[in-house]
Design a protein around this motif. Structure first.
Motif, PDB file in Angstrom:
ATOM      1  N   HIS A  26       0.609  -1.282  -0.226  1.00  0.00           N
ATOM      2  CA  HIS A  26      -0.415  -0.224   0.564  1.00  0.00           C
ATOM      3  C   HIS A  26       0.881   1.457  -0.343  1.00  0.00           C
ATOM      4  CE1 HIS A  26      -3.252  -2.547   1.287  1.00  0.00           C
ATOM      5  NE2 HIS A  26      -2.862  -2.674   2.159  1.00  0.00           N
ATOM      6  N   TRP A  30      -2.688   5.150   1.786  1.00  0.00           N
ATOM      7  CA  TRP A  30      -3.528   3.971   2.058  1.00  0.00           C
ATOM      8  C   TRP A  30      -3.216   4.022   3.953  1.00  0.00           C
ATOM      9  CZ3 TRP A  30      -2.878  -0.360   5.237  1.00  0.00           C
ATOM     10  CH2 TRP A  30      -4.360  -1.269   5.306  1.00  0.00           C
ATOM     11  N   LYS A  34      -6.252   5.452   6.844  1.00  0.00           N
ATOM     12  CA  LYS A  34      -6.129   3.878   7.958  1.00  0.00           C
ATOM     13  C   LYS A  34      -5.925   4.571   9.245  1.00  0.00           C
ATOM     14  CE  LYS A  34      -7.783   0.616   5.039  1.00  0.00           C
ATOM     15  NZ  LYS A  34      -8.899   0.192   5.623  1.00  0.00           N
ATOM     16  N   HIS A  53      -5.308  -4.855  14.159  1.00  0.00           N
ATOM     17  CA  HIS A  53      -6.119  -4.684  13.112  1.00  0.00           C
ATOM     18  C   HIS A  53      -5.250  -4.377  11.782  1.00  0.00           C
ATOM     19  CE1 HIS A  53      -8.654  -7.679  15.230  1.00  0.00           C
ATOM     20  NE2 HIS A  53      -8.478  -6.957  16.155  1.00  0.00           N
ATOM     21  N   ILE A  54      -5.751  -2.622  11.770  1.00  0.00           N
ATOM     22  CA  ILE A  54      -4.673  -2.085  10.248  1.00  0.00           C
ATOM     23  C   ILE A  54      -3.295  -2.217  10.058  1.00  0.00           C
ATOM     24  CG2 ILE A  54      -3.795   0.083   9.722  1.00  0.00           C
ATOM     25  CD1 ILE A  54      -5.561   1.584  11.829  1.00  0.00           C
ATOM     26  N   TRP A  56      -2.546  -5.480  10.422  1.00  0.00           N
ATOM     27  CA  TRP A  56      -2.993  -7.244  10.062  1.00  0.00           C
ATOM     28  C   TRP A  56      -3.427  -7.155   8.503  1.00  0.00           C
ATOM     29  CZ3 TRP A  56      -1.644 -12.194  10.976  1.00  0.00           C
ATOM     30  CH2 TRP A  56      -2.430 -12.958   9.922  1.00  0.00           C
ATOM     31  N   GLU A  57      -4.425  -5.934   7.857  1.00  0.00           N
ATOM     32  CA  GLU A  57      -5.219  -5.690   6.952  1.00  0.00           C
ATOM     33  C   GLU A  57      -4.354  -5.534   5.555  1.00  0.00           C
ATOM     34  OE1 GLU A  57      -8.192  -3.085   5.354  1.00  0.00           O
ATOM     35  OE2 GLU A  57      -7.697  -2.507   7.147  1.00  0.00           O
ATOM     36  N   GLY A  58      -2.977  -4.547   5.723  1.00  0.00           N
ATOM     37  CA  GLY A  58      -2.321  -3.732   5.405  1.00  0.00           C
ATOM     38  C   GLY A  58      -0.625  -5.385   4.894  1.00  0.00           C
ATOM     39  N   PRO A  61      -3.123  -8.814   3.606  1.00  0.00           N
ATOM     40  CA  PRO A  61      -4.383  -8.374   3.056  1.00  0.00           C
ATOM     41  C   PRO A  61      -5.630 -10.127   2.052  1.00  0.00           C
ATOM     42  CG  PRO A  61      -2.530  -8.187   1.452  1.00  0.00           C
ATOM     43  CD  PRO A  61      -2.139  -8.059   2.049  1.00  0.00           C
ATOM     44  N   LYS A  63      -5.840 -11.971   4.199  1.00  0.00           N
ATOM     45  CA  LYS A  63      -6.763 -13.515   5.397  1.00  0.00           C
ATOM     46  C   LYS A  63      -7.008 -13.240   6.530  1.00  0.00           C
ATOM     47  CE  LYS A  63      -1.868 -14.989   3.759  1.00  0.00           C
ATOM     48  NZ  LYS A  63      -0.825 -15.800   3.677  1.00  0.00           N
ATOM     49  N   PRO A  64      -8.044 -13.105   7.002  1.00  0.00           N
ATOM     50  CA  PRO A  64      -8.884 -12.820   8.167  1.00  0.00           C
ATOM     51  C   PRO A  64      -7.925 -12.877   9.591  1.00  0.00           C
ATOM     52  CG  PRO A  64      -8.642 -15.245   8.103  1.00  0.00           C
ATOM     53  CD  PRO A  64      -7.660 -14.517   6.438  1.00  0.00           C
ATOM     54  N   TYR A  65      -7.880 -11.796  10.452  1.00  0.00           N
ATOM     55  CA  TYR A  65      -7.517 -11.242  11.368  1.00  0.00           C
ATOM     56  C   TYR A  65      -7.196 -12.704  12.551  1.00  0.00           C
ATOM     57  CZ  TYR A  65      -4.739  -9.061  15.864  1.00  0.00           C
ATOM     58  OH  TYR A  65      -4.623  -8.003  16.035  1.00  0.00           O
TER      59      TYR A  65
END
Length: 76
Positions: A26, A30, A34, A53-54, A56-58, A61, A63-65
């Motif tokens: 990102h 981005w 966030k 959580h941010i 992890w999301e970054g 991408p 994949k569930p936390y």
């Protein structure tokens, strides 16, 4: 060596031929979006769980936390 670290004086080994070149997932906009409203001027002034959580999301991408911890002690 990952591009962001190439300008540092950290003792990092050179990248070998079989290692993929680092590419950011990102751009700065981005991450800024966030973390909008976070106060980076003082340590521990951001919401740690939300920031986890941010991150992890970054970085993971699609994949569930994780909802379960592995129980390992990383304090050493």
């Amino acid at each position: 060596m990952p591009q962001p670290l190439s300008a540092t004086t950290l003792p990092i080994k050179a990248q070998t031929q079989d290692e993929p070149e680092w590419q950011p997932l990102h751009n700065a906009a981005w991450w800024a979006n966030k973390t909008k409203g976070y106060d980076w001027r003082k340590e521990d002034a951001i919401p740690a769980v939300a920031y986890d959580h941010i991150l992890w999301e970054g970085m993971m991408p699609g994949k569930p936390y994780p909802t379960e911890r592995n129980g390992r002690d990383y304090s050493r």
